[in-house]
Write a protein that holds these residues in place. Structure first.
Motif, mmCIF file in Angstrom:
data_model
loop_
_atom_site.group_PDB
_atom_site.id
_atom_site.type_symbol
_atom_site.label_atom_id
_atom_site.label_comp_id
_atom_site.label_asym_id
_atom_site.label_seq_id
_atom_site.Cartn_x
_atom_site.Cartn_y
_atom_site.Cartn_z
ATOM 1 N N ARG A 85 0.856 -1.194 0.000
ATOM 2 C CA ARG A 85 0.000 0.000 0.000
ATOM 3 C C ARG A 85 0.895 1.248 0.000
ATOM 4 N NH1 ARG A 85 -5.350 1.150 0.916
ATOM 5 N NH2 ARG A 85 -5.798 3.153 1.925
ATOM 6 N N SER A 86 1.628 1.417 -1.076
ATOM 7 C CA SER A 86 2.515 2.567 -1.238
ATOM 8 C C SER A 86 2.243 3.210 -2.589
ATOM 9 C CB SER A 86 3.988 2.147 -1.145
ATOM 10 O OG SER A 86 4.313 1.239 -2.189
ATOM 11 N N GLN A 87 2.545 4.473 -2.680
ATOM 12 C CA GLN A 87 2.373 5.195 -3.934
ATOM 13 C C GLN A 87 3.741 5.429 -4.555
ATOM 14 O OE1 GLN A 87 0.994 9.435 -4.293
ATOM 15 N NE2 GLN A 87 -0.810 8.437 -5.139
ATOM 16 N N ASN A 88 3.905 5.021 -5.808
ATOM 17 C CA ASN A 88 5.181 5.112 -6.509
ATOM 18 C C ASN A 88 4.953 5.776 -7.859
ATOM 19 O OD1 ASN A 88 6.971 3.085 -4.734
ATOM 20 N ND2 ASN A 88 4.934 2.189 -5.011
ATOM 21 N N SER A 89 5.727 6.824 -8.150
ATOM 22 C CA SER A 89 5.474 7.591 -9.367
ATOM 23 C C SER A 89 6.714 8.389 -9.743
ATOM 24 C CB SER A 89 4.293 8.548 -9.156
ATOM 25 O OG SER A 89 4.574 9.455 -8.102
ATOM 26 N N GLY A 90 6.637 9.068 -10.875
ATOM 27 C CA GLY A 90 7.703 9.976 -11.291
ATOM 28 C C GLY A 90 8.981 9.284 -11.692
ATOM 29 N N ALA A 91 8.884 8.211 -12.491
ATOM 30 C CA ALA A 91 10.074 7.448 -12.872
ATOM 31 C C ALA A 91 10.993 8.254 -13.781
ATOM 32 C CB ALA A 91 9.661 6.159 -13.561
ATOM 33 N N VAL A 92 12.299 8.193 -13.505
ATOM 34 C CA VAL A 92 13.339 8.827 -14.317
ATOM 35 C C VAL A 92 14.427 7.784 -14.555
ATOM 36 C CG1 VAL A 92 15.051 10.675 -14.455
ATOM 37 C CG2 VAL A 92 12.851 11.108 -13.345
ATOM 38 N N VAL A 93 14.842 7.621 -15.814
ATOM 39 C CA VAL A 93 15.849 6.616 -16.167
ATOM 40 C C VAL A 93 17.132 7.323 -16.575
ATOM 41 C CG1 VAL A 93 16.361 4.630 -17.632
ATOM 42 C CG2 VAL A 93 13.994 5.102 -16.970
ATOM 43 N N TRP A 138 9.103 14.781 -2.220
ATOM 44 C CA TRP A 138 10.250 14.956 -3.095
ATOM 45 C C TRP A 138 10.027 14.251 -4.428
ATOM 46 C CZ3 TRP A 138 14.665 17.815 -1.989
ATOM 47 C CH2 TRP A 138 14.766 18.291 -0.679
ATOM 48 N N GLY A 139 10.640 14.828 -5.482
ATOM 49 C CA GLY A 139 10.581 14.235 -6.800
ATOM 50 C C GLY A 139 11.924 14.336 -7.496
ATOM 51 N N ALA A 140 12.197 13.401 -8.401
ATOM 52 C CA ALA A 140 13.432 13.411 -9.183
ATOM 53 C C ALA A 140 13.156 14.010 -10.551
ATOM 54 C CB ALA A 140 13.975 11.995 -9.335
ATOM 55 N N SER A 141 14.143 14.755 -11.094
ATOM 56 C CA SER A 141 13.975 15.405 -12.392
ATOM 57 C C SER A 141 14.886 14.845 -13.469
ATOM 58 C CB SER A 141 14.223 16.916 -12.272
ATOM 59 O OG SER A 141 13.233 17.535 -11.491
ATOM 60 N N ASP A 142 16.184 14.645 -13.168
ATOM 61 C CA ASP A 142 17.117 14.264 -14.223
ATOM 62 C C ASP A 142 18.396 13.715 -13.614
ATOM 63 O OD1 ASP A 142 18.043 13.972 -16.827
ATOM 64 O OD2 ASP A 142 18.799 16.027 -16.966
ATOM 65 N N PHE A 143 18.951 12.678 -14.256
ATOM 66 C CA PHE A 143 20.284 12.185 -13.912
ATOM 67 C C PHE A 143 21.336 12.979 -14.698
ATOM 68 C CE2 PHE A 143 17.959 8.290 -12.763
ATOM 69 C CZ PHE A 143 18.623 7.922 -11.590
ATOM 70 N N SER A 144 22.483 13.189 -14.066
ATOM 71 C CA SER A 144 23.615 13.723 -14.818
ATOM 72 C C SER A 144 24.064 12.689 -15.854
ATOM 73 C CB SER A 144 24.770 14.068 -13.877
ATOM 74 O OG SER A 144 25.220 12.891 -13.202
#
Length: 808
Positions: A149-157, A198-204
């Motif tokens: 029961r967790s919310q997972n979103s905003g995938a960045v590769v 918090w959210g992730a935007s971009d990998f270097s």
């Protein structure tokens, strides 16, 4: 414009919900996952008329695959699934096959070590989405998150596909932490657990650093950079102390970042979010969209580092802009002028950087995917979505209007933008009935996108549709966005009152036939509008709406509570709690005196089902008719086609009955005498304001009225008289004489005579006219004008032998 436990009835959960206030039983029906209360059977004829509109489709872009195909989301059965298209107007190859819709599609970068895509899926709309990997080679799927029961979103590769970052509430169910998974080993770890959202935007480029941000509200975010090896978090300074932030992307070659922000410039507050670039050694950032006085929505950078694209929201319409890197020179793309005016949902550069794909949705066509050639003038359409066999050339596009509201800005009347959909055919009565559709959010924005229900209302029902962006909407500047915060909440409701004033001034619109509809926060706006303006509204449709901010904040999911407090106010503050109590539609259900339709998903994590049930009970307790619809397999809105189709059909039936139907459509067969079908409380209030002082009710004691009509007329200071006419056996000269006596006692002027439809009223008035010496044709004509229909043969059979009334 998002559902009861399976095989469990509401009567078992809420026994008090089984009886209406007037003692009449609630007609509850359960069919599969759908439960309705007091919703009539939808006529087959209406379902058939709606069928083609409900069989429209759309295609949304997810991105490019490494071989140059497009990954899109579209629906061919019950739910939206992942598909691949490999050429213009090519076959859509379906890749996922789930009963639940898949969302958040993220294809692996072209240079990734494996080919496939990430997607998200929840259960029954509960929004506890889990992330999955679809592997192109094996066509198998792998669960990437905890499955709980967790919310997972905003995938960045990452660029090489070796790392996957996302946001998750798995640690404590409240905070959104950032997790990173090594896609080769399958090991995942929480890399940022500071608390908050918090959210992730971009990998270097080397995968060692990650751009992140902490979201507080639509007006406040804090960006930073996370070193993945050491865990060190470096927060970036925010000019002005607080700002709204959009995407952050590393510039090619690691030369700074491109980002979207409304931070102060040279100490001056900014109204709109602009695209900015901050490079190494620079002091102030370089503004790239300062010449456009509107918000920047999204930014994308080509994988080869040669181009950047960004979209702007200009008065609700999307514009696409392309810059050549590194010099930031604008690229002229004449092919863009060939695209319809509409709203861009997503866009992405091809793996070789030579093409730009985008999806575009307009008021007259569903979302479809197009590809631009950056080197020339080429524009190719890759999908063509069906519109149910309808003639798309007949679809109506809206006009943008601005209407004045109650307050001023800089000494001038504030105006509210609204999209106005006007039926192509003139109204038979001379004036169109109106539906006001209010968006949710409240920080959302209504834009001119394709809505099959709107097109049906325009073409088949002749209803005009107004879609306002009241204060608090995004897209119109920071001050406008914040103009409904906290104690200013009801100012947005006053904007609806101002729209009712504007409607009354339009010669083609009928101010006596207006309904209001909205979802989520828009549902609250519906309830509040009915609370304040019931005498001016015929009906309301509340979809997953808030009925009391205190109970909403108490019962919404933990991970949402602080985010919503930032917008609405903190109910733990006594002053704010008192304000919430004051404005809650739940506490003023006695002021909602128009028919109400409430629709809800049982699994809604945002606005819990309890918000719907409590307002249904309260308004029914006020004696008002309420329809209730609940789906056991839906959440915050209705994503499954069968459910969405049923809700749409029930809504159209509700509007037919309460906005267009006999209720409120009262005839005037003689000067001052009103006749017709069963009125509702809103009708009585309007008629009282128009001078009606007496109501003569011909319905039998056992016939349901939907509310306590006697009590409501007494409250309005009107006389209430009953003359029970059960059916055709009571259509007699004696009863016609009895009605005549009542009319002589009270006088025609200022009297409403009604039954269920006007049929019995017209029958008695026809007999009365014949008894007074009128020829049969004239008597029947008067009866028809008053509402005579199926009882006409009963009346006609008596006219030949009817004795004239004796002179007094």
């Amino acid at each position: 414009m998002r559902p009861l436990l399976l095989a469990v009835l509401l009567s078992a959960i809420l026994p008090a919900h089984a009886l209406a206030a007037d003692g009449g039983k609630v007609d509850r029906q359960t069919t599969g996952n759908r439960t309705t209360e007091n919703v009539p059977t939808v006529p087959a004829e209406l379902m058939e008329r709606l069928n083609r509109y409900q069989n429209t489709r759309a295609a949304s872009l997810a991105g490019w695959t490494r071989e140059g195909c497009l990954l899109v989301s579209t629906r061919f059965a019950e739910t939206a699934q992942a598909h691949r298209v490999c050429e213009p107007l090519g076959m859509r190859e379906q890749l996922t096959f789930y009963p639940e819709p898949v969302t958040g599609l993220v294809p692996a970068p072209a240079q990734a070590w494996r080919d496939g895509f990430v997607f998200a899926k929840d259960r029954g709309g509960d929004e506890f989405s889990q992330l999955y990997w679809f592997d192109e080679a094996s066509r198998g799927t792998t669960l990437l998150t905890d499955g709980k029961r967790s919310q997972n979103s905003g995938a960045v590769v990452s660029r090489d596909g070796g790392l996957l970052a996302w946001s998750s509430t798995s640690r404590n169910g409240t905070d959104r932490d950032i997790w990173v998974r090594d896609t080769r080993s399958g090991q995942a770890r929480a890399v940022l657990t500071e608390g908050g959202s918090w959210g992730a935007s971009d990998f270097s480029a080397d995968g060692k650093r990650l751009l992140v941000s902490r979201y507080v509200s639509a007006n406040e975010s804090y960006p930073g950079e996370l070193d993945l090896a050491s865990g060190k978090l470096t927060m970036f300074p925010v000019d002005g102390g607080k700002a709204s932030m959009g995407q952050f992307q590393y510039a090619p070659g690691g030369k700074g970042v491109f980002y979207i922000s409304d931070e102060d410039i040279d100490g001056k507050p900014q109204q709109f979010r602009t695209l900015r670039w901050h490079g190494p050694g620079m002091g102030a950032p370089k503004l790239l969209s300062a010449h456009i006085p509107w918000d920047v929505d999204e930014v994308r950078i080509a994988g080869d580092g040669r181009h950047l694209a960004y979209s702007t929201n200009e008065d609700g319409i999307s514009r696409l802009h392309v810059l050549r890197l590194p010099g930031l020179e604008p690229v002229q793309l004449p092919a863009l002028d060939r695209l319809p005016v509409g709203v861009i949902g997503n866009f992405d550069f091809s793996p070789d950087g030579k093409r730009l794909a985008l999806d575009l949705n307009s008021a007259t066509s569903p979302s479809d995917v197009y590809v631009l050639d950056l080197a020339g003038t080429g524009l190719a359409r890759w999908t063509r979505s069906e519109v149910g066999g309808l003639d798309a050339s007949t679809f109506v596009a809206p006009t943008l209007v601005r209407y004045p509201t109650f307050d001023e800005v800089d000494g001038k009347p504030r105006t509210i933008p609204a999209f106005y959909y006007r039926p192509a055919k003139p109204a038979a009565s001379g004036r169109h009935p109106v539906l006001i559709s209010i968006h949710g959010g409240p920080e959302g924005q209504s834009q001119p996108v394709f809505n099959p229900s709107v097109q049906f209302m325009l073409a088949d029902l002749g209803v005009a549709v107004l879609v306002p962006n009241v204060r608090g909407s995004s897209g119109y500047g920071k001050d406008y966005l914040q103009a409904d915060n906290g104690p200013l909440r009801e100012d947005s409701v006053k904007d609806i009152g101002a729209l009712l004033d504007w409607i009354a001034q339009q010669p083609e619109l009928d101010p006596s036939r207006v309904a209001v509809m909205g979802g989520s926060y828009g549902g609250y706006m519906v309830l509040s509008s009915l609370m304040h303006y019931s005498e001016r509204l015929r009906a309301g449709i509340d979809v997953v709406g808030i009925s009391d901010f205190r109970t909403f904040l108490k019962n919404t999911e933990d991970y949402r509570r602080d985010l919503r407090r930032a917008e609405y106010g903190d109910e733990r503050n006594p002053a704010m709690a008192a304000f919430f109590e004051k404005i809650a539609p739940l506490n003023h259900a006695d002021r909602i005196r128009a028919p109400l339709f409430v629709a809800q998903g049982r699994n809604d994590p945002r606005v819990p089902w309890t918000e719907a049930v409590q307002i249904v009970e309260a308004v029914r307790g006020n004696g008002q008719p309420v329809w209730y619809l609940e789906f056991a397999d839906e959440g915050h809105g209705f994503r499954k086609k069968a459910n969405s189709d049923y809700f749409s059909a029930a809504s159209m039936l509700f509007l037919q009955q309460h906005l267009l139907g006999a209720q409120g459509a009262f005839a005037e067969p003689r000067a001052g005498l009103r006749t017709g079908g069963q009125p509702d409380a809103g009708d009585l209030a309007r008629l009282q304001a128009q001078g009606v002082r007496t109501v003569i009710d011909l319905r039998g004691a056992g016939e349901a009225r939907g509310f306590d009509e006697a009590a409501e007329t007494a409250r309005l200071g009107m006389a209430y008289v009953t003359l029970p006419i059960a059916g055709k056996d009571d259509i007699t000269p004696a009863n016609a004489d009895a009605l005549r006596a009542l009319l002589e006692r009270h006088g025609d002027a200022g009297v409403l005579v009604h039954c269920a439809s006007g049929n019995r009223v017209g029958a008695l008035l026809a007999l009365d006219a014949a008894r007074a010496g009128a020829p049969a044709g004239e008597a029947l004509a008067l009866g028809r004008k008053a509402g005579l229909k199926s009882l006409e043969p009963v009346v006609a059979a008596q006219l030949g032998d009817l004795a004239p009334r004796a002179a007094d």
